[in-house]
Design a protein around this motif. Structure first.
Motif, PDB file in Angstrom:
ATOM      1  N   LEU A 327      45.623  -7.016 -48.628  1.00 31.78           N
ATOM      2  CA  LEU A 327      45.837  -7.498 -50.000  1.00 31.78           C
ATOM      3  C   LEU A 327      46.969  -6.721 -50.657  1.00 31.78           C
ATOM      4  N   THR A 328      47.941  -7.430 -51.209  1.00 30.09           N
ATOM      5  CA  THR A 328      49.038  -6.805 -51.951  1.00 30.09           C
ATOM      6  C   THR A 328      49.106  -7.403 -53.349  1.00 30.09           C
ATOM      7  N   LEU A 329      49.105  -6.524 -54.343  1.00 29.04           N
ATOM      8  CA  LEU A 329      49.206  -6.945 -55.736  1.00 29.04           C
ATOM      9  C   LEU A 329      50.401  -6.254 -56.385  1.00 29.04           C
ATOM     10  N   TYR A 330      51.165  -6.980 -57.149  1.00 32.24           N
ATOM     11  CA  TYR A 330      52.281  -6.383 -57.890  1.00 32.24           C
ATOM     12  C   TYR A 330      51.828  -6.100 -59.322  1.00 32.24           C
ATOM     13  N   GLN A 331      50.739  -5.344 -59.411  1.00 35.07           N
ATOM     14  CA  GLN A 331      50.125  -4.993 -60.692  1.00 35.07           C
ATOM     15  C   GLN A 331      49.721  -3.519 -60.658  1.00 35.07           C
ATOM     16  N   LEU A 332      50.646  -2.682 -60.234  1.00 29.43           N
ATOM     17  CA  LEU A 332      50.362  -1.257 -60.034  1.00 29.43           C
ATOM     18  C   LEU A 332      49.815  -0.590 -61.289  1.00 29.43           C
ATOM     19  N   GLN A 333      50.516  -0.735 -62.417  1.00 31.18           N
ATOM     20  CA  GLN A 333      50.087  -0.041 -63.632  1.00 31.18           C
ATOM     21  C   GLN A 333      48.729  -0.535 -64.102  1.00 31.18           C
ATOM     22  N   GLN A 334      48.489  -1.821 -63.939  1.00 33.69           N
ATOM     23  CA  GLN A 334      47.211  -2.400 -64.337  1.00 33.69           C
ATOM     24  C   GLN A 334      46.065  -1.768 -63.533  1.00 33.69           C
ATOM     25  N   VAL A 335      46.286  -1.589 -62.235  1.00 38.04           N
ATOM     26  CA  VAL A 335      45.271  -0.973 -61.382  1.00 38.04           C
ATOM     27  C   VAL A 335      45.069   0.488 -61.763  1.00 38.04           C
ATOM     28  N   LEU A 336      46.178   1.231 -61.952  1.00 41.25           N
ATOM     29  CA  LEU A 336      46.084   2.645 -62.317  1.00 41.25           C
ATOM     30  C   LEU A 336      45.429   2.843 -63.684  1.00 41.25           C
ATOM     31  N   ASP A 337      45.491   1.809 -64.522  1.00 41.63           N
ATOM     32  CA  ASP A 337      44.841   1.871 -65.834  1.00 41.63           C
ATOM     33  C   ASP A 337      43.374   1.435 -65.775  1.00 41.63           C
ATOM     34  N   GLY A 338      42.848   1.340 -64.558  1.00 41.99           N
ATOM     35  CA  GLY A 338      41.420   1.115 -64.402  1.00 41.99           C
ATOM     36  C   GLY A 338      40.978  -0.279 -64.043  1.00 41.99           C
ATOM     37  N   ASP A 339      41.919  -1.221 -63.883  1.00 42.16           N
ATOM     38  CA  ASP A 339      41.516  -2.589 -63.546  1.00 42.16           C
ATOM     39  C   ASP A 339      41.353  -2.722 -62.030  1.00 42.16           C
ATOM     40  N   LEU A 340      40.435  -1.943 -61.483  1.00 40.56           N
ATOM     41  CA  LEU A 340      40.209  -1.903 -60.038  1.00 40.56           C
ATOM     42  C   LEU A 340      39.494  -3.140 -59.507  1.00 40.56           C
ATOM     43  N   ASP A 341      38.862  -3.903 -60.391  1.00 40.59           N
ATOM     44  CA  ASP A 341      38.160  -5.096 -59.924  1.00 40.59           C
ATOM     45  C   ASP A 341      39.111  -6.087 -59.265  1.00 40.59           C
ATOM     46  N   LEU A 342      40.394  -5.992 -59.582  1.00 44.01           N
ATOM     47  CA  LEU A 342      41.381  -6.829 -58.906  1.00 44.01           C
ATOM     48  C   LEU A 342      41.312  -6.636 -57.392  1.00 44.01           C
TER      49      LEU A 342
END
Length: 360
Positions: A327-342
C-alpha cells in the motif's frame, strides 16, 4: 449466504434468547460471576444477531417485492419496484459481507490494552528524531480514538529525539488496531543537520505487547527478580527529582529488564514496572518454547538495520508505503498527524481475507 453461516447465525439467535431469559432470573442476577459471564456473552453476540435480523428483514422485503412484480402489470409500479429491488439487493449484499466478517475467528487479545516500545535504530540522532515523530503519531492516534497514553520509561537525546520510550495504551480494542505497528519503520529525508541536501535513510523499531489480563497464568517468584531503585534522570543526565524513585526490575530466568521512572512515587513506578514485566512474561508464556518467543520478539524488534522494514516514510515524495500489503499513500503528513486508520483499516481487511482463506 453460505449455509454454514446461516446455521451459525440461527444458533446465535437461539442462544441470545436463552441468555436474555437467563439474565432475568433472580438466581442469576444474585450470582455476580455468572451474571457477568453471561452478560459478556450476550454483549458479544447481540450485535451479530441484530445484523442477522436486519438481513432477514431485507430478504423478506426482496421476496415481497418479487411477488408484487409477478402480480402487477402497471408499468409505473413495475419500474418503481425494480428500482427498490436493486437497492434492497445492494443493501443485502453489504449486510451479508458484514456478517461474514463478524463470524470470522477473532484474536482473543483484540480487546486488550497494550504497551508500545519505540527505539531509535540506524541513523544516529536522525533516527532518534524519527522515533520521537513516531511517538507523536501514536499519541495523536490514541487520543483521537479515546485511548489513554501513559509513559513508562523515556530516554531522550539533547536535541529532542528519543533513544527509547515505553508507554502504555489503555482502552478497549487498542490491541486490535495497534498490533500491526510492530516492526521496523524506515524514514527517508534530508536531515536538518545535512548541509549538502542529501537524503538519508534512518530507522526506528516498534514493539507492541498486549497487557497481561487478570486471568493471566503467569506467576512471578519473588526469588526470580531483583528490584533496584535509582534517581530518575532526563536528557543529558540531569536529575528530574532528588529521590530514588525510579525502579528497575530484572527477571533472572528470562533476562528481561523493565524500568519505570515516570512517576515521582517509587511505589507507583514499581507497580507499573511489574505490570510491564507481567505482560512481557505472558507474551512468552503463550509461545510453545522460550526459543520461539525470543525469535518472535527479535522479529518484532528487528535489528534496526536499514534493510528491514514494514513501512517507509518518504519525505521528498510525501508518501508512506506499507510493504506488507503493497500500500502506498501520498498523504505523509496526514498519517504523521495521527490518521493511521488510512493504513490500519487496510491491514485489518488483509488479515480478515487471510483468515477467511484459511477457514475455507
Amino acid at each position: 449466504m453460505l449455509e454454514v453461516n446461516l446455521l451459525k447465525l440461527q444458533r446465535m439467535s437461539m442462544r441470545m434468547e436463552e441468555l436474555e431469559q437467563a439474565l432475568s432470573q433472580p438466581e442469576i442476577v444474585s450470582d455476580l460471576p455468572r451474571f457477568t459471564a453471561l452478560s459478556k456473552e450476550l454483549g458479544d453476540i447481540e450485535p451479530i444477531v441484530s445484523q442477522f435480523q436486519k438481513y432477514q428483514k431485507i430478504e423478506a422485503e426482496i421476496k415481497q417485492n418479487h411477488e408484487l412484480l409477478n402480480e402487477t402489470e402497471d408499468a409505473e409500479l413495475v419500474e418503481m419496484l425494480k428500482s427498490e429491488q436493486h437497492d434492497l439487493e445492494t443493501e443485502l449484499a453489504k449486510v451479508d459481507e458484514e456478517l461474514q466478517v463478524a463470524l470470522l475467528p477473532k484474536d482473543p487479545r483484540d480487546e486488550l490494552s497494550l504497551f508500545m516500545e519505540i527505539r531509535s535504530g540506524a541513523g544516529g540522532e536522525e533516527a532518534a528524531l524519527f522515533a520521537y515523530e513516531l511517538y507523536r503519531m501514536y499519541q495523536l492516534y490514541t487520543s483521537e480514538h479515546g485511548f489513554k497514553c501513559k509513559t513508562i520509561e523515556l530516554n531522550e537525546t539533547e536535541i529532542g529525539g528519543i533513544k527509547e520510550i515505553v508507554f502504555q495504551v489503555e482502552g478497549k480494542g487498542a490491541w486490535s488496531r495497534l498490533k500491526y505497528e510492530m516492526g521496523v519503520h524506515r524514514v527517508q529525508r534530508v536531515p536538518a543537520t545535512e548541509s549538502g541536501g542529501r537524503i538519508h535513510t534512518s530507522t526506528a523499531t516498534v514493539a507492541v505487547i498486549p497487557e497481561a489480563t487478570q486471568t493471566s497464568k503467569v506467576e512471578i517468584n519473588p526469588k526470580d527478580i531483583r528490584i533496584d531503585t535509582y534517581r530518575a534522570s532526563g536528557a543529558g543526565g540531569q536529575h528530574v527529582n532528588m529521590t530514588d524513585s525510579a525502579v528497575r526490575i530484572t527477571h533472572f530466568p528470562t533476562g528481561l529488564v523493565v524500568t519505570c521512572q515516570d512517576e515521582r512515587s517509587q511505589i507507583k513506578n514499581r507497580e507499573k514496572a511489574m505490570l510491564v514485566l507481567m505482560s512481557r512474561l505472558e507474551q512468552l508464556y503463550n509461545e510453545q518454547h522460550q526459543a520461539e518467543l525470543s525469535e518472535e520478539r527479535r522479529s518484532q524488534i528487528g535489528t534496526g538495520d536499514r534493510s528491514e522494514r514494514i513501512r517507509t516514510y518518504n519525505y521528498p515524495q510525501g508518501r508512506v508505503t506499507d510493504h506488507r500489503i503493497g500500500l502506498t499513500l501520498y498523504q505523509l503528513q496526514q498519517v504523521l498527524d495521527g490518521d493511521l486508520d488510512l493504513i490500519i483499516e487496510q491491514l485489518q481487511a488483509a488479515e480478515r481475507n487471510n483468515i477467511a482463506k484459511q477457514a475455507n
